[in-house]
Design an enzyme around this catalytic site. Structure first.
Site, PDB file in Angstrom:
ATOM      1  N   ARG A   1     132.612  23.813 -23.818  1.00 30.90           N
ATOM      2  CA  ARG A   1     131.910  22.815 -24.614  1.00 30.90           C
ATOM      3  C   ARG A   1     132.802  22.265 -25.730  1.00 30.90           C
ATOM      4  O   ARG A   1     132.740  21.094 -26.072  1.00 30.90           O
ATOM      5  CB  ARG A   1     130.613  23.383 -25.184  1.00 30.90           C
ATOM      6  CG  ARG A   1     129.804  22.348 -25.943  1.00 30.90           C
ATOM      7  CD  ARG A   1     128.442  22.863 -26.367  1.00 30.90           C
ATOM      8  NE  ARG A   1     127.536  22.951 -25.244  1.00 30.90           N
ATOM      9  CZ  ARG A   1     126.984  24.076 -24.805  1.00 30.90           C
ATOM     10  NH1 ARG A   1     127.258  25.214 -25.404  1.00 30.90           N
ATOM     11  NH2 ARG A   1     126.163  24.074 -23.781  1.00 30.90           N
ATOM     12  N   ALA A   2     133.640  23.116 -26.305  1.00 31.03           N
ATOM     13  CA  ALA A   2     134.514  22.669 -27.389  1.00 31.03           C
ATOM     14  C   ALA A   2     135.458  21.571 -26.911  1.00 31.03           C
ATOM     15  O   ALA A   2     135.687  20.582 -27.618  1.00 31.03           O
ATOM     16  CB  ALA A   2     135.306  23.853 -27.939  1.00 31.03           C
TER      17      ALA A   2
END
Length: 668
Positions: free
Chosen positions: A275-276
């Protein structure tokens, strides 16, 4: 309706304003978490953002804000026929910390659903926030069951309401913005990861900037409408800038070079999952669009990392979030610039350092620390020689470990948590009862059983069950609650051996970690010298307790009675503030009592106050050496609690026994 404070009139807080504007340009970034001390314009800036958001086209009469160009085929108010759309401002919906589950997700009319089979659904805040902003002030204080619902909605882009086989689903895609003061406790990691960006804010230490903050606030309070009018041109300019950036966003090119830098940065800081990387890519693209460019440059990637990674990097629970900027620059330099002609990455590149608002001085952050000396009685432990030998400076805690489970006996009904048994809205069903107020958790079998004997008397002639209000039963559920864990720590000379105090601090730190994971409130009382003090009043900030523990010096006599009496007073005051939260008192001592007349007898009388009130307690016995006096065990008996040694406190100790706190309650 009151006039909001203008967004462009907020002084300083460049990172905060930038993060909010990037989400206005690209809602796919995923929202903002604003962390900082009280009184730093967190809520003011967030509420002001809604006035800058572009207007929406919605289906007329739809309670779920469906987009006329792509209406939700499963909308409860659908199907929608083509027609003239209605334009309205984007909404900012505030979720109160104490909101109920039904207020968040909506509610079904249980009686009509059961008796008539009708899905009479009243939308909640998630429906109101669809295609808008969902704002949670003090998001770290949100109840766990609401956090779970937010996580589900944020992950799926939809909200599901289910009541015993009757379900309703509607779209719920929103920009999640939360503000919090870290001193009041941290967020669950799952919810923390759902915020696209995070920003740390602090009040400026620059006198000129503080003067300007006060001047603008006073002017706004005197005449909100007039103050807003004076900033109308700046507000309109930012609104046009957002619209232009949104139009440019699809044209922004995210090259392979930028993607390599993003991937390398996320790997270097050991963030979990992917997700980062995705959030960084979306943020860098939004930064380029905000700066009016169609190419992502090195400063965009750097700024995106500073906003998207601090809350995602791996860290211990008591470590402050943040990034090592030198390591960030080295990583970006190692993997080259996204473009050959791109300038070196840095905070101040073309386009205003990745499209930041006009800079204003931020000012350094303050620091605190220190504690004064006390005299020591020697108490049989090795002491340093020379003047002031009774005082030892603070020693570092030993490495923390996983502790045994300590719980309060009985069943409570306090705030949701993970320590002791409690009657809760969520958990396993243990039975049924008549509803208290609005029915939310129907126990279908018990309801049918209550209604069945009366069907003939009620004239039932068809297949439907005739149900009356008196027949309804709600599920009685049992889960876990959070407690107040009050630490009473002996910091006297008898504890002052350096190796011993390091082990004691390590044990308390381990219990604090356990309290953090179990969603407890914590407090810290210390006693040494001639008196006891409340080092930390009851709080949800376990970080603050760990910091106070780390700086705790030792030395002086052992006023055990004073420590217990001060703890008793803390509990009395806390019961008035939070009567439903049960307490667990953890006394960390070797059991010695010195100083004043009859110190041992006085400590016994103080301990019996806890036993008389049924307060759950445990004594962590810190006595060491081949000869043991067993004083801590006697103290535990006076308290009506249990004594455990430092070794027994470990979850992986040889004893292998789970030590639950037992109140010394005699059978009636």
């Amino acid at each position: 309706m009151s006039t909001p404070f203008p967004f462009t009139a907020v002084v300083g807080q460049d990172d905060l304003r930038l993060a909010l504007l990037l989400n206005a340009v690209s809602p796919a970034v995923g929202g903002v978490l604003v962390r900082g001390e009280k009184g730093t314009a967190k809520s003011t800036a967030v509420r002001a953002l809604s006035a800058l958001m572009p207007e929406l086209d919605v289906v007329p009469g739809c309670r779920f804000s469906c987009d006329p160009a792509a209406p939700d085929p499963a909308c409860p108010d659908g199907p929608h026929e083509p027609g003239t759309p209605r334009t309205r401002p984007a909404r900012m919906v505030e979720l109160p910390v104490g909101a109920s589950e039904d207020r968040l997700v909506g509610a079904l009319d249980i009686e009509r659903a059961l008796a008539e089979g009708v899905k009479a659904f009243e939308p909640g805040l998630l429906a109101d926030a669809h295609r808008g902003i969902l704002y949670v002030d003090e998001v770290n204080l949100l109840h766990d069951h609401l956090v779970d619902l937010l996580l589900d909605a944020a992950a799926m882009g939809a909200s599901y309401v289910e009541r015993e086989g009757v379900s309703v689903r509607h779209a719920a895609r929103f920009l999640l913005v939360g503000t919090m003061n870290p001193e009041e406790g941290e967020l669950r990691p799952q919810l923390l990861d759902r915020f696209g960006l995070t920003v740390e804010v602090a009040a400026s230490r620059e006198p000129d900037q503080r003067v300007e903050v006060v001047r603008r606030r006073l002017a706004y309070d005197d005449d909100p409408a007039g103050f807003a009018a004076r900033w109308a041109d700046e507000e309109a300019a930012v609104r046009r800038h957002i619209v232009a950036a949104r139009r440019l966003l699809p044209q922004v090119r995210l090259g392979d070079g930028a993607l390599r830098q993003i991937a390398a940065t996320c790997a270097a800081f050991e963030v979990d999952g992917m997700r980062a990387d995705i959030v960084m890519a979306r943020t860098a693209t939004a930064l380029a669009a905000w700066a009016g460019r169609t190419d992502v440059l090195a400063e965009d990637v750097r700024q995106a990392a500073l906003l998207a990674l601090p809350h995602r990097r791996r860290r211990n629970p008591f470590d402050a979030p943040g990034l090592d900027e030198d390591k960030l620059d080295e990583t970006l330099q190692e993997f080259g610039d996204p473009e050959d002609d791109d300038p070196d990455p840095g905070p101040d590149g073309p386009g205003g350092g990745g499209g930041q608002p006009a800079p204003e001085d931020g000012g350094p952050q303050g620091a605190d620390g220190g504690a004064g000396p006390e005299e020591d009685d020697g108490a049989g432990e090795p002491q340093p020689s020379g003047a002031g030998a009774g005082e030892q400076s603070a020693v570092r805690a030993s490495e923390p470990f996983r502790t045994k489970a300590l719980s309060v006996p009985g069943i409570g009904q306090g705030a949701a948590g993970r320590r002791s048994r409690a009657r809760t809205e969520h958990g396993r069903t243990t039975g049924a009862r008549r509803p208290r107020g609005t029915l939310t958790k129907l126990h279908l079998a018990a309801t049918v059983q209550a209604a069945a004997p009366h069907q003939r008397a009620r004239g039932r002639s068809g297949p439907g069950l005739v149900v009356r209000r008196d027949d309804l039963r709600e599920a009685a559920r049992e889960g876990r609650e959070g407690n107040l864990v009050l630490f009473v720590v002996d910091a006297s000379g008898s504890m002052a051996a350096r190796q011993r105090m390091s082990a004691v601090k390590g044990a308390v730190l381990s219990l604090l970690l356990d309290a953090y994971q179990r969603r407890d409130k914590v407090g810290l009382v210390t006693f040494r010298g001639a008196a006891a003090e409340v080092a930390l009043p009851p709080t949800s900030s376990v970080d603050a307790a760990a910091a106070r523990l780390e700086s705790l010096p030792t030395g002086g006599r052992t006023p055990l009675a004073a420590g217990l009496l001060r703890a008793h007073e803390v509990l009395r005051v806390e019961r008035l503030r939070d009567p439903a939260r049960r307490a667990l008192v953890v006394v960390v001592t070797d059991g010695r009592a010195t100083g004043g007349p009859e110190p041992v007898a006085l400590a016994g009388r103080a301990a019996r106050l806890f036993a008389a009130e049924g307060v759950a307690s445990v004594v962590v016995d810190c006595e060491s050496g081949p000869v043991r006096l067993g004083l801590a065990g006697r103290l535990a008996g006076e308290l009506g609690g249990t004594a455990v040694t430092l070794d027994e406190l470990r979850a992986d100790s040889i004893a292998g026994l789970v030590k639950d706190v037992q109140g010394n309650r005699r059978a009636a």
